[in-house]
Structure formats: structure tokens, C-alpha cells
Design an enzyme around this catalytic site. Sequence first.
Site, PDB file in Angstrom:
ATOM      1  N   ASP A  24      44.652  30.122  38.019  1.00 55.59           N
ATOM      2  CA  ASP A  24      44.035  31.422  38.305  1.00 55.59           C
ATOM      3  C   ASP A  24      45.073  32.520  38.535  1.00 55.59           C
ATOM      4  O   ASP A  24      45.021  33.244  39.533  1.00 55.59           O
ATOM      5  CB  ASP A  24      43.114  31.318  39.526  1.00 55.59           C
ATOM      6  CG  ASP A  24      42.130  30.182  39.430  1.00 55.59           C
ATOM      7  OD1 ASP A  24      41.730  29.853  38.302  1.00 55.59           O
ATOM      8  OD2 ASP A  24      41.758  29.615  40.475  1.00 55.59           O
ATOM      9  N   GLU A 180      33.045  34.743  34.982  1.00 56.75           N
ATOM     10  CA  GLU A 180      33.803  34.776  36.229  1.00 56.75           C
ATOM     11  C   GLU A 180      35.167  35.403  35.990  1.00 56.75           C
ATOM     12  O   GLU A 180      35.460  35.881  34.890  1.00 56.75           O
ATOM     13  CB  GLU A 180      33.956  33.358  36.793  1.00 56.75           C
ATOM     14  CG  GLU A 180      34.627  32.389  35.840  1.00 56.75           C
ATOM     15  CD  GLU A 180      34.575  30.942  36.301  1.00 56.75           C
ATOM     16  OE1 GLU A 180      33.910  30.665  37.318  1.00 56.75           O
ATOM     17  OE2 GLU A 180      35.193  30.094  35.641  1.00 56.75           O
TER      18      GLU A 180
END
Length: 505
Positions: A24, A180
Site C-alpha cells: 500500500d 478502494e
Amino acid sequence: MRVSTVPATGRTVSNPVIPGFHPDPSVCRAGDDYYLACSSFEYFPGVPLFHSRDLVHWTQIGNALDRPSQLRLPLDSPSSGGIYAPTLRHHDGRFWLIVTNVSGDGNLLFTATDPAGPWSDPIPLPGVHGIDPDLAWDDDGVCWCTTAGVGQVSLDPHTGETTGPQRRIWSGTPGAKAPEAPHLYRIGDYWYLLIAEGGTERCHGVSVARGRTPTGPFEPCPHNPVLTHRGTDHPVQNTGHADLAQAPDGSWWMVLLGVRPGGGTPGWHVLGRETFLAPVDWVDGWPVVGEVPSVLPAPAWPLHPPAAAPDARDDFDLSELAPHWVSLRHRPAEACTTKERPGSLTLRARGGSLDDTDVTFVGRRQQHLSCRVRALADVTEGRGGLAVRLDEHHHYDIEATPGEVLVRARVGPLNTVVASRPIPAGPVVLRIDVTATRTLQDARTGPDTVRIGVEEPDGTFLELALLDGRYLSTEVAGGFTGRVIGMFAAAGSVHFDWFDYEPLD
């Protein structure tokens, strides 16, 4: 019209640019410097922070959440819980970091004048709902927070107060699940909304939309997804959760997560999701992402490799641990110290084994497909050793007590002692060799092997167990993390004189 912003140089660099369990990624630029943050899940300290001058060579400069007042992870919080998906931004002379603590505190905002720290205590964001929060400021100074879903709300970043209800601004590509990891940017005449979708497994991808205002309406790119490796035999899979950065020469680059599956079918990735780099061109106002290979064409500007390799032996001579060392959920000073016995790391047991969520553990991410790890342990006052950990239910460890060592394998509900051997009194060198699979025996061949044993006084390796590495993979265990290799105490106090991590790739 195609505008190529990535000049050819003839040089190459390695990809991933931050190997091992560093998922991420979020990147920002401040002057000639780049800073990058990653998710940390159940590990403390949280949110590792990296610095680079060239987007290629990264040095860890600290962890943003290094105090209990910043990071609360209950001892019963599950592995793959904790801290999700930070966004790191530089705005108005300050650094801003927004994250989600899914283990209790929700969305939180932190600030710093120096990304190396210290970072502020958290500003709670009760009006921000959803994971993967992003921050962007418009020309009027309004701060917009966008979350997975894709929902958006304006907020005061100094107080955490939101204005108005959160509203959905885009649903992503029809038929693609889990929109997302949103990131919102003003580039030229448009606001670009970059998202991940398809789930973080093999169908992961990156899509983009654009609008004239930060609130939309947003027009999806006609060529979405702009990046995915789904349905291919590319050695890098699960590509997604990306962020953009512009270099001083005007070229654009993308940092993203990906995995390197090994072995046969279905392929097992053991290092977790890693940070990769890819070049970006702009064609008719849309980003076109280049190849994500293991060897990447180098940027045109000067490269700035770190002065020293990060994979060095640690003799624990410093009063504080280096930033790459992590523990589980918290790290109380009474359980982990280099001050009790100078030149050694002393661990005092809390939980009785790696099966327990409160075990005393200090480890580092496995960053190479093949590596050798050694540690000199003194167990005259306790019981402990060396472990390869994915979570409480998936780990291999070698545990020493006065007079004996044993190798234990935990794979889901199976928990067994694989081997044991008497050892002479005194400190013992524990060793784990991880060897990546280079030749497939058949479709069921695992990604690597894990050899566990001790070293004799003359340096000879006495192998006690040879284990299949597939059982310490995300494909077997589930979750979002990767392997961490380190030291633990299961009873009393254990002293480690040194720890050595040697890449063998």
C-alpha cells in the site's frame, strides 16, 4: 496525442524498489526529496517511512507511529488487523499522514514538520467513514478526504471536523469489486481520481477517472484498468494500490504494490505485497502505465544509492533498535531492551509461544527470495529462539533451552515438534536458510524451502529440519502480510548477542 515523459537511458535498476512486506505505498515529493509510507498491520512501530532522491533507492528513516499514544493495538487484535493504507502528503510546509486503525480507533490524522519524526499524536476523524483515506487540497484551501467506496467529505485537517455528509463520487468500473485506495490529484485542467479495484488478489488493478472539480462528476478512462496483470503469466502479480509522483524533469512515475509468486500452481507469494515502480506516459489526457518488470529502465536524472547496504548484521550496540525492527502490537521497554546487557538484545517473555498474540518478538521483514538468518542466543535464564512468522497460526521456529533445541512447525490447526537435539551449555548459534525454488519438479512444487538448525563451533551447519515454504504464504494462511523473521522469548529472559541477515538471491 501521446506525450512521452519517460526518457530512455540505457541503464537499469532492480524492481521491487522496496522489497519484502511493504504494501500500500503512498508517495509525496518535497523539493528534490521523495518520501514514502506503507501499511504495517499488527506490527509496532507502525507505518514505516522511507526517503529517496531518485524514486529508485529508498532508505528507511523511521516509523511514523512509534509511541503507544499514536498506535493502540489491543493484544487480542487479529493478525492482518491494525494499520491499513496510509496516504502521505506534503502541503503548506507540513507533512500529513492519514491512516485507518481497523483494530479500534478508526481513521486518524498525523502531522510532522520532518518526516523522520516526531509525528504528532493522532487527530481522530469520527466523521470519516471507510478505509484507505486520502487527502487533497483544492485551490481554495479546502481539504477533501476520499475513502474506499468511493466516498468523499471535506474536513478541517487541524481539528478533524468534517463538513457536510460523506457522498459517493464514483463506483469504479462496473463489475469490478472493491473500489478502494483512492488518490485524488490536480494535474493540468483536470482532477484525476486513481483507485484500486478487483480485490487485492490476482484480479487486482488500477483504474482512473477525471473531472473538472475535486467532487466530480468523474468520467472514467475508456481504457480502464490502466494497470493490471490479471490473466497473465507475468512474474509480478496482484498489481494495484498505486500512487503517482512527478519527477523534477517532468516525467511521471507510479509506485504500486505487487507480489512475486513462486513454485507451481497456483503460485505462492511469501514475502507479502512489495513496493514496485513503473513509468507513466500521458496519452490524450490519460495516464498510460508502463511495464512493471523485475529490471526497470532507470530514470534519466542522477541516481543516489544509499551509502550503506541496509541488510547488515546488528550487534545491538545502540541504545535504541534500528527502525526496521518490528514487534507484535506493542513493545514495552521491560520486555525488550539493549540496555540491560550492553551489546545484546534482551527479550523477556510474556506469551509462551509464537501461537500467542502477546509473545515477545522482535523481527525484520524477509526481503529476499533466498536468505540466511543467524542469531547468537543465550538461554541460560529462559527459553526462546529464532522464527519465520506469517501469523499466530503459521510459523516455523527453532527454540533453545539449556541443553536442548527443538524445531516446531505451526500450520493452521497442526502444531508439532519436527526435530530436537541436545546442545552443550552456553550460547548457541541458531540458523534459518530460505532457498527459493529454481526448478519445478511438478505443478505442486512449493515456492521455497526453509532449512532450520544450529551452527557448530567450527561454523558447520547442523540441519535439523527441512520444511516446505508454501505453508508460510498468503495463499495458504490468508491475510495481507508477509514473512517476518526474528527473535522471540517464550519463558524467562533470553539474550541475543547479534543477529545477521544475509541475502542469497
